[in-house]
Scaffold this active site. Sequence first.
Site, mmCIF file in Angstrom:
data_model
loop_
_atom_site.group_PDB
_atom_site.id
_atom_site.type_symbol
_atom_site.label_atom_id
_atom_site.label_comp_id
_atom_site.label_asym_id
_atom_site.label_seq_id
_atom_site.Cartn_x
_atom_site.Cartn_y
_atom_site.Cartn_z
ATOM 1 N N GLY B 15 1.147 9.647 10.604
ATOM 2 C CA GLY B 15 0.606 10.002 9.297
ATOM 3 C C GLY B 15 -0.351 8.944 8.769
ATOM 4 O O GLY B 15 0.016 7.787 8.642
ATOM 5 N N GLY B 17 -1.877 8.962 5.721
ATOM 6 C CA GLY B 17 -2.042 9.063 4.270
ATOM 7 C C GLY B 17 -1.958 7.679 3.633
ATOM 8 O O GLY B 17 -2.125 6.657 4.305
ATOM 9 N N PHE B 18 -1.675 7.654 2.344
ATOM 10 C CA PHE B 18 -1.617 6.365 1.645
ATOM 11 C C PHE B 18 -0.563 5.439 2.238
ATOM 12 O O PHE B 18 -0.797 4.249 2.427
ATOM 13 C CB PHE B 18 -1.335 6.586 0.159
ATOM 14 C CG PHE B 18 -2.492 7.169 -0.590
ATOM 15 C CD1 PHE B 18 -3.618 6.418 -0.845
ATOM 16 C CD2 PHE B 18 -2.456 8.483 -1.033
ATOM 17 C CE1 PHE B 18 -4.701 6.943 -1.533
ATOM 18 C CE2 PHE B 18 -3.527 9.026 -1.726
ATOM 19 C CZ PHE B 18 -4.649 8.264 -1.975
ATOM 20 N N GLY B 19 0.620 6.002 2.546
ATOM 21 C CA GLY B 19 1.692 5.171 3.082
ATOM 22 C C GLY B 19 1.376 4.627 4.460
ATOM 23 O O GLY B 19 1.388 3.416 4.699
ATOM 24 N N VAL B 83 2.702 15.851 16.053
ATOM 25 C CA VAL B 83 4.022 15.565 16.625
ATOM 26 C C VAL B 83 4.792 16.854 16.820
ATOM 27 O O VAL B 83 4.836 17.715 15.939
ATOM 28 C CB VAL B 83 4.807 14.611 15.702
ATOM 29 C CG1 VAL B 83 6.247 14.470 16.178
ATOM 30 C CG2 VAL B 83 4.126 13.256 15.650
ATOM 31 N N GLU B 174 -4.786 19.473 -14.279
ATOM 32 C CA GLU B 174 -6.150 19.128 -13.878
ATOM 33 C C GLU B 174 -6.917 20.358 -13.385
ATOM 34 O O GLU B 174 -8.093 20.540 -13.712
ATOM 35 C CB GLU B 174 -6.113 18.023 -12.811
ATOM 36 C CG GLU B 174 -5.779 16.676 -13.456
ATOM 37 C CD GLU B 174 -5.360 15.570 -12.498
ATOM 38 O OE1 GLU B 174 -5.319 14.411 -12.931
ATOM 39 O OE2 GLU B 174 -5.055 15.874 -11.330
ATOM 40 N N ASP B 303 6.120 10.415 0.495
ATOM 41 C CA ASP B 303 6.724 11.651 -0.006
ATOM 42 C C ASP B 303 7.832 12.176 0.891
ATOM 43 O O ASP B 303 8.573 13.078 0.493
ATOM 44 C CB ASP B 303 5.657 12.750 -0.134
ATOM 45 C CG ASP B 303 4.654 12.452 -1.235
ATOM 46 O OD1 ASP B 303 4.789 11.396 -1.880
ATOM 47 O OD2 ASP B 303 3.753 13.269 -1.456
ATOM 48 N N ALA B 319 0.807 8.400 -4.997
ATOM 49 C CA ALA B 319 0.114 7.488 -4.094
ATOM 50 C C ALA B 319 0.558 6.025 -4.250
ATOM 51 O O ALA B 319 0.822 5.357 -3.241
ATOM 52 C CB ALA B 319 -1.402 7.626 -4.281
#
Lengths: 422, 422
Positions: B15, B17-19, B83, B174, B303, B319
């Site tokens: 992954g 993403g941010f992590g 995966v 939003e 998450d 995030a």
Amino acid sequence: MDFAASGRPKVVIVGGGFGGLTVAMKLAKADVDVTVLDRHNYHCFQPLLYQVATAELSPGDIAWPIRHVLRKQKNARVLLGKVTEIDVAARKVIADSVTLDYDELVLATGATHSYFGHDEWEKSAPGLKRVEDATIIRRRLLLAFERAELAQDDAERERLLTFAIVGAGPTGVELAGSIIEVARQVMPSEFRCIDARTTRVILIEAGPRVLPSFPPHLSDYTQKSLERMGVEVLTSTRVTNCDDEGVDLESGRLQAATVIWAAGVVASEAGQWIGAACDNAGRVVVNDDLSVPGHPEIFVIGDTASAKRPDGKPVPGIAPAAKQMGAHVADVIASRARGAVPPRAFRYRHQGDFATIGRRSAVMKMPYLEMSGLMAWLIWCVAHIYFLIGARHRLMVAFKWVWDFATFQRGARLITDQRDQL
Amino acid sequence: MDFAASGRPKVVIVGGGFGGLTVAMKLAKADVDVTVLDRHNYHCFQPLLYQVATAELSPGDIAWPIRHVLRKQKNARVLLGKVTEIDVAARKVIADSVTLDYDELVLATGATHSYFGHDEWEKSAPGLKRVEDATIIRRRLLLAFERAELAQDDAERERLLTFAIVGAGPTGVELAGSIIEVARQVMPSEFRCIDARTTRVILIEAGPRVLPSFPPHLSDYTQKSLERMGVEVLTSTRVTNCDDEGVDLESGRLQAATVIWAAGVVASEAGQWIGAACDNAGRVVVNDDLSVPGHPEIFVIGDTASAKRPDGKPVPGIAPAAKQMGAHVADVIASRARGAVPPRAFRYRHQGDFATIGRRSAVMKMPYLEMSGLMAWLIWCVAHIYFLIGARHRLMVAFKWVWDFATFQRGARLITDQRDQL
């Protein structure tokens, strides 16, 4: 609908490309109701499509809503729909979404790539005419490098890093130059297993030289420039088959994971809609005012029209020609609407030919001026920024070009829609 | 492959993403080999995804290749793959494209939208988690106006101009604010048959107030702001069914051509890959160092992890939390690699909550500071520009925001991929 109930002549324009959009805009002050019908909601700036295909620009940089372009023109409306049929006798355009009456009809539906009777090649060798084509090519280009990084054997890795481009007109030349730059300048620092500098880009041309519409010495200059950048140029070489593994040439087999078709062009099917006589590229043979023989109320322009220059040569399928035809037809329609004498026959003025060869060189042939190299490239850049519609797009594209020129980056390298992934 | 043959500990991060990206970047100086595996080639800046869905930004503005971000980090490589299985005993990650041995494994595979057992609603009510989701929503949004312009009867036109958003967390708020602005400020001048200002945007929330994670008076402020802009807010209203024609509410039927799901979230299936205990949202229950019970070599972050704050409340799925977890795990791995004592338990520091309400207002709740209105919106803009990766993206997004703020335009209004057209 209220819009078309004014009683003024109804002008229906099918196609919002350079030709159709020019007709609409030039009719802004005419006493007519204009409807632009297109199967997409946007006008695409085709000359820069290759930069979307090679991940320099985003689709949104070179395509913008037709209705936004025409938003201030009160006598014009824009509808989304795909024409299925035209009833010439009843003067109706029938689309999947709407049926439109017309008093005057302009068909400006462009052209698509032709596989010379081998449409089965399209799956393996996509062409570059629409925004969707550009994102398909971008996806294949980027996925080829990703797959090469994962490849377990050398032959497969080589095949993945081989790109074949069929056809060495301006599009083929521009794609070849741009892809070799991505491979040699952008990719190397980002991959750990492959050496992206070993990428092969092979430009295949059936004719004896690249850029056949240019003078021979500029073709020569272009070929030498491409070869210096690392592109392999094969002229007088015919492709006899395309499949998912590569292409067959008269001279033998070439294993290439990515094949791009930049060779033939065939007109849209507009000629069939109206039952008109077409030339062998499917283009409607038009009168000298661009109307269809027997139908003074129907005009065909742009890549769908087969028009002649005063010297008997065909009008080329390029944006400036489509715009000139559009302006002429708008003039005819506006003259008729106010009861004036329509202008004389359409006369095409050839402004020149232009092609870029990578990020620092171009060739240019104008009636009284030829140029090659950096200066031609700078003129190319300025000219293309100028022809973009809207200050927002001009600034954005100029910014991206300057930035990426300075940093050797590419800004839009997303593999979206991975239906055919890995 | 040469890369992983160094003999150093192999860290595999699933992954980007941010992590996951934070783990990789924080390991730049550690004596380990890092492999980031993602099913996309890009990192997506999710907080601005709603601006792609509402045609303000292009996908390329908020997503950039993971391998580009990590290009200078010599101990990291990036691979594209999905995966399929993890062999915990043999310490292998098995993807469709590659099999990777690991010494330490980080699972950072995020979350997706949850339909609370009604997955059949997804087709009618797409969620907004990935770039593809954003372009799907953008297409539906723009097509709704196009179809309304073509609609022949009033009920159908009204249905097409009705947008229902389910869930009034930050994403729902939003989206609602942004869609009503498109309808009232961008569209009216461009359509001739419909009055785009009659567009209805309905924000539906099952709980008693919008933005449940904010203090009540900010929820109140947000609801009043949205209503002033023209959004209809329905709180304490549960959706009982979604279909292609609209939604069923407890209070009755709402005909709406476009329904967007911004309600539930469920973790990725990483917990199943490793057979770990999960909470009822599918998140892996982790130790206080974010490792998996019984597997000190496997970490779960972002998450997909169910972690607790010191006060017992869950760490939120945002995030900054993913980045903090990523930094902590990188610290643990780097400490182990150099034989040092790993840091103590992960402690989440909540920096605040933020949501924009249209183009001139926002609400902000930080530990010692609350704010609403224009000032909060300006801080939001600056903060989000700051957190974008790379000067190119920062300049580009800032330019588009300033331009479109001044002109009431939207820059990326393309309906591409028209599989479900008209």
